[in-house]
Design a protein around this motif. Structure first.
Motif, PDB file in Angstrom:
ATOM      1  N   UNK A  95       0.809  -1.209   0.000  1.00  0.00           N
ATOM      2  CA  UNK A  95       0.000   0.000   0.000  1.00  0.00           C
ATOM      3  C   UNK A  95       0.845   1.263   0.000  1.00  0.00           C
ATOM      4  N   UNK A  96       1.911   1.246   0.752  1.00  0.00           N
ATOM      5  CA  UNK A  96       2.820   2.401   0.797  1.00  0.00           C
ATOM      6  C   UNK A  96       3.465   2.643  -0.560  1.00  0.00           C
ATOM      7  N   UNK A  97       3.912   1.583  -1.204  1.00  0.00           N
ATOM      8  CA  UNK A  97       4.499   1.722  -2.543  1.00  0.00           C
ATOM      9  C   UNK A  97       3.464   2.292  -3.503  1.00  0.00           C
ATOM     10  N   UNK A  98       2.253   1.767  -3.462  1.00  0.00           N
ATOM     11  CA  UNK A  98       1.217   2.250  -4.374  1.00  0.00           C
ATOM     12  C   UNK A  98       0.889   3.711  -4.103  1.00  0.00           C
ATOM     13  N   UNK A  99       0.855   4.095  -2.844  1.00  0.00           N
ATOM     14  CA  UNK A  99       0.557   5.493  -2.501  1.00  0.00           C
ATOM     15  C   UNK A  99       1.655   6.431  -2.998  1.00  0.00           C
ATOM     16  N   UNK A 100       2.899   6.019  -2.886  1.00  0.00           N
ATOM     17  CA  UNK A 100       4.016   6.878  -3.263  1.00  0.00           C
ATOM     18  C   UNK A 100       4.326   6.867  -4.753  1.00  0.00           C
ATOM     19  N   UNK A 101       4.209   5.701  -5.388  1.00  0.00           N
ATOM     20  CA  UNK A 101       4.706   5.551  -6.751  1.00  0.00           C
ATOM     21  C   UNK A 101       3.682   5.002  -7.748  1.00  0.00           C
ATOM     22  N   UNK A 102       2.479   4.682  -7.319  1.00  0.00           N
ATOM     23  CA  UNK A 102       1.537   3.949  -8.161  1.00  0.00           C
ATOM     24  C   UNK A 102       0.834   4.720  -9.252  1.00  0.00           C
ATOM     25  N   UNK A 103       1.028   6.027  -9.326  1.00  0.00           N
ATOM     26  CA  UNK A 103       0.300   6.830 -10.303  1.00  0.00           C
ATOM     27  C   UNK A 103       0.569   6.490 -11.753  1.00  0.00           C
ATOM     28  N   UNK A 104       1.704   5.884 -12.055  1.00  0.00           N
ATOM     29  CA  UNK A 104       2.070   5.592 -13.437  1.00  0.00           C
ATOM     30  C   UNK A 104       1.654   4.187 -13.885  1.00  0.00           C
ATOM     31  N   UNK A 105       1.032   3.424 -12.999  1.00  0.00           N
ATOM     32  CA  UNK A 105       0.582   2.069 -13.319  1.00  0.00           C
ATOM     33  C   UNK A 105      -0.926   1.998 -13.054  1.00  0.00           C
ATOM     34  N   UNK A 106      -1.590   0.922 -13.451  1.00  0.00           N
ATOM     35  CA  UNK A 106      -3.028   0.798 -13.182  1.00  0.00           C
ATOM     36  C   UNK A 106      -3.304   0.561 -11.688  1.00  0.00           C
ATOM     37  N   UNK A 107      -3.165   1.607 -10.900  1.00  0.00           N
ATOM     38  CA  UNK A 107      -3.298   1.568  -9.445  1.00  0.00           C
ATOM     39  C   UNK A 107      -4.641   1.037  -8.989  1.00  0.00           C
ATOM     40  N   UNK A 108      -5.692   1.251  -9.763  1.00  0.00           N
ATOM     41  CA  UNK A 108      -7.038   0.828  -9.389  1.00  0.00           C
ATOM     42  C   UNK A 108      -7.184  -0.685  -9.371  1.00  0.00           C
ATOM     43  N   UNK A 109      -6.210  -1.408  -9.903  1.00  0.00           N
ATOM     44  CA  UNK A 109      -6.272  -2.870  -9.904  1.00  0.00           C
ATOM     45  C   UNK A 109      -5.629  -3.491  -8.669  1.00  0.00           C
ATOM     46  N   UNK A 110      -5.040  -2.690  -7.806  1.00  0.00           N
ATOM     47  CA  UNK A 110      -4.488  -3.168  -6.532  1.00  0.00           C
ATOM     48  C   UNK A 110      -5.380  -2.573  -5.449  1.00  0.00           C
ATOM     49  N   UNK A 111      -6.080  -3.441  -4.725  1.00  0.00           N
ATOM     50  CA  UNK A 111      -7.212  -2.997  -3.907  1.00  0.00           C
ATOM     51  C   UNK A 111      -7.194  -3.566  -2.490  1.00  0.00           C
ATOM     52  N   UNK A 112      -8.092  -3.032  -1.691  1.00  0.00           N
ATOM     53  CA  UNK A 112      -8.321  -3.558  -0.348  1.00  0.00           C
ATOM     54  C   UNK A 112      -9.027  -4.907  -0.433  1.00  0.00           C
ATOM     55  N   UNK A 113      -8.776  -5.768   0.513  1.00  0.00           N
ATOM     56  CA  UNK A 113      -9.361  -7.109   0.508  1.00  0.00           C
ATOM     57  C   UNK A 113     -10.877  -7.088   0.678  1.00  0.00           C
ATOM     58  N   UNK A 114     -11.425  -6.033   1.278  1.00  0.00           N
ATOM     59  CA  UNK A 114     -12.875  -5.969   1.478  1.00  0.00           C
ATOM     60  C   UNK A 114     -13.619  -5.418   0.269  1.00  0.00           C
ATOM     61  N   UNK A 115     -12.899  -5.037  -0.781  1.00  0.00           N
ATOM     62  CA  UNK A 115     -13.538  -4.563  -1.999  1.00  0.00           C
ATOM     63  C   UNK A 115     -13.960  -3.105  -1.985  1.00  0.00           C
ATOM     64  N   UNK A 116     -13.733  -2.401  -0.875  1.00  0.00           N
ATOM     65  CA  UNK A 116     -14.067  -0.982  -0.832  1.00  0.00           C
ATOM     66  C   UNK A 116     -13.138  -0.211  -1.763  1.00  0.00           C
ATOM     67  N   UNK A 117     -13.676   0.806  -2.400  1.00  0.00           N
ATOM     68  CA  UNK A 117     -12.874   1.618  -3.300  1.00  0.00           C
ATOM     69  C   UNK A 117     -11.935   2.504  -2.496  1.00  0.00           C
ATOM     70  N   UNK A 118     -10.797   2.829  -3.085  1.00  0.00           N
ATOM     71  CA  UNK A 118      -9.757   3.596  -2.418  1.00  0.00           C
ATOM     72  C   UNK A 118     -10.286   4.965  -1.986  1.00  0.00           C
ATOM     73  N   UNK A 119     -10.302   5.253  -0.688  1.00  0.00           N
ATOM     74  CA  UNK A 119     -10.817   6.535  -0.206  1.00  0.00           C
ATOM     75  C   UNK A 119     -10.103   7.716  -0.855  1.00  0.00           C
TER      76      UNK A 119
END
Length: 114
Positions: A42-66
């Motif tokens: 999650x930390x990597x995605x928050x810091x560096x994920x903007x250039x990749x399909x970030x929406x495909x790495x998600x919370x286990x409960x299926x809630x959308x990224x706040x």
């Protein structure tokens, strides 16, 4: 531009492998890499994920990224990601990802389960 940490590069590479219409959880990515855990991913995605399909790495409960719900939802709908629409009593809440159908295990099946 600064060089990415090696672990971040590996996390982002996995995010790029996830097919359209499918998702992996933060924990799934860590398990795939056999390193770190959901928080590290999650930390990597928050810091560096903007250039990749970030929406495909998600919370286990299926809630959308706040804070990114609307952007993510647009991607999910465009890609045909299975969603669970909120019930009428939900009062305008966002849908969730239908994890049982959308989750990708890294195997050969790359089509969304609908």
């Amino acid at each position: 531009m600064d060089e990415l940490p090696e672990y971040a590069e590996r996390v982002l590479a996995v995010a790029e492998l996830i097919p359209a219409g499918r998702v992996m959880t933060y924990g799934d990515v860590a398990e795939w890499l056999e390193e770190g855990g959901p928080r590290q991913v999650g930390r990597v995605m928050a810091l560096y994920g903007g250039a990749v399909p970030w929406w495909r790495v998600v919370r286990a409960d299926g809630l959308l990224l706040p804070g990114h719900e609307r952007d993510a939802l647009a991607h999910y709908r465009a890609e045909g990601t299975p969603l669970r629409e909120p019930g009428r009593s939900a009062g305008g809440r966002m849908p969730r990802i239908a994890m049982a159908r959308a989750r990708w295990d890294g195997g050969g099946d790359v089509t969304p389960h609908t």
